[in-house]
Design an enzyme around this catalytic site. Structure first.
Site, short mmCIF file in Angstrom:
data_model
loop_
_atom_site.label_atom_id
_atom_site.label_comp_id
_atom_site.label_asym_id
_atom_site.label_seq_id
_atom_site.Cartn_x
_atom_site.Cartn_y
_atom_site.Cartn_z
N GLY A 27 1.29 -0.91 0.21
CA GLY A 27 -0.02 -0.10 0.03
C GLY A 27 0.58 1.28 0.07
N ALA A 28 2.09 1.59 -0.99
CA ALA A 28 2.91 2.95 -0.86
C ALA A 28 2.99 3.21 -2.11
CB ALA A 28 4.44 2.00 -1.03
N GLY A 33 2.06 4.80 3.95
CA GLY A 33 3.27 3.90 2.81
C GLY A 33 4.10 4.70 1.58
N SER A 151 -4.58 -0.51 14.13
CA SER A 151 -5.20 1.41 14.42
C SER A 151 -5.64 0.76 15.91
CB SER A 151 -6.69 1.44 13.63
OG SER A 151 -7.10 2.40 14.64
N TYR A 176 -13.91 -2.99 9.96
CA TYR A 176 -12.54 -2.51 10.21
C TYR A 176 -11.78 -2.14 10.69
CZ TYR A 176 -9.21 0.61 9.49
OH TYR A 176 -7.39 1.70 9.68
#
Ligand SMILES: NC(=O)c1ccc[n+]([C@@H]2O[C@H](COP(=O)([O-])OP(=O)(O)OC[C@H]3O[C@@H](n4cnc5c(N)ncnc54)[C@H](OP(=O)(O)O)[C@@H]3O)[C@@H](O)[C@H]2O)c1
Length: 309
Positions: A27-28, A33, A151, A176
């Site tokens: 996820g860069a 990221g 998170s 999530y």
């Protein structure tokens, strides 16, 4: 592990020289990221941006400093076939030193992955579980690490083993948060297994607090509106949110098996080892999740890992 703020404030300027190290970041192509990619390449690392949209990744790479040390590769974590392809190419090319499991989606309506798993669980947890399992034996060097991004909301999560696809009851926000609990359970169970195997690989968790990224623009309009309002008050710049993750990925004193958070104040980020909160501490829950994840992905992480070279 008890709370222990670092002796002094650690910033991205404290990232040790990364020359000779290869860091794989999922996820860069945006947000945390992308920022971490730039910081690590600037400090000498070769960075592999693992992205689902290669054209977007290439555009982002071109704008970064030290772009010549950065490579963009395709990885769609929601699809286990893509995870296998990506991992096989990384292994064939000699592996890496640090894997940062950063990609994430949240607050999205229920949809299934190509393999029939709920897509947030598939992307945030199962994809990273499989990726880590397939790459574990290819993480080498003097200080190999796996850093999984969670998170601060994870203590509110549960793992609904009886309804992992969300067929019977589904809430985008709750789904999530459950994946972020899964990240913590996975990262800590991985650490226990690595330590038992005498492996040199560290497994750490890190979270950014609330960072102003595209992440908060996902989901139904009412939720996005709420998230934007909250972010205006307690949200941090991306650079600040990335600091605990960069610390976990590079600081020599970052302890394995820890959750690294942003520290006690909203204004200044100070990477801090947080006390793990329930249900993240539940080793029985973690073992069960590990077994279910092996079954759902068909990946059995390779343990023990050979000594570093
Ligand atoms: N921002 C916050 O306040 C906050 C708070 C707590 C935790 N986090 C965690 O931080 C991590 C990074 O999020 P962010 O805030 O930087 O948000 P972001 O800017 O939306 O970044 C998420 C990245 O994940 C990528 N991604 C999504 N699905 C993927 C898939 N199937 N395969 C590969 N990559 C995929 C996205 O790709 P595209 O560029 O193609 O969309 C994007 O680059 C997430 O794990 C999130 O849960 C963020």
């Amino acid at each position: 592990m008890p709370e222990s703020p670092p002796r002094r404030r650690w910033t991205a300027a404290d990232i040790p020289d990364q020359s000779g190290r290869t860091v794989l970041i999922t996820g860069a192509s945006s947000g945390l990221g992308l920022h971490m990619t730039g910081e690590l390449a600037r400090r000498g690392a070769r960075v592999v941006m693992a992205v689902r949209d290669v054209a977007k990744g290439e555009r982002a790479r071109a704008a970064l400093p030290a772009a010549d040390r950065i490579e963009v590769r395709h990885l769609d974590l929601v699809d286990l076939d893509s995870v296998r392809d990506f991992a096989a190419r990384i292994v064939a090319d000699g592996g890496g030193h640090v894997l940062v499991n950063n990609a994430g989606i949240g607050n999205l309506p229920r949809r299934l992955s190509p393999q029939g798993h709920e897509r947030q669980f598939a992307t945030n947890h199962l994809g990273h579980f499989a990726l880590t399992g397939l790459l574990l034996d290819a993480l080498t060097g003097p200080d190999p690490r796996v850093v999984t991004v969670t998170s601060g909301l994870y203590p509110l999560g549960t793992i609904p083993f009886d309804d992992l696809t969300g067929e019977r009851r589904f809430s985008p926000g709750r789904a999530y948060i459950n994946t972020k609990l899964a990240n913590v359970l996975f990262g800590l169970e991985l650490d226990r297994r690595l330590r038992a195997a005498g492996s040199p690989v560290r497994s750490l968790l890190a979270h950014p607090g609330m960072a102003r990224t595209a992440f908060i623009d996902q989901g139904p309009p009412a939720l996005v509106g709420l998230a934007r309002s909250v972010a205006r008050v307690i949200g941090r710049p991306v650079a600040d949110g990335a600091v605990p993750i960069l610390y976990a990925a590079t600081a020599p004193d970052a302890p394995t098996g820890a959750v690294i958070g942003t520290g006690p104040t909203l204004r200044k980020v100070a990477p801090t080892v947080e006390a793990v909160r329930r249900p993240g501490t539940d080793a029985g829950l973690a073992t069960r999740l590990w077994q279910v994840s092996e079954e759902l992905t068909g990946v059995t992480p390779l343990l023990p890992v050979r000594p570093s070279r």
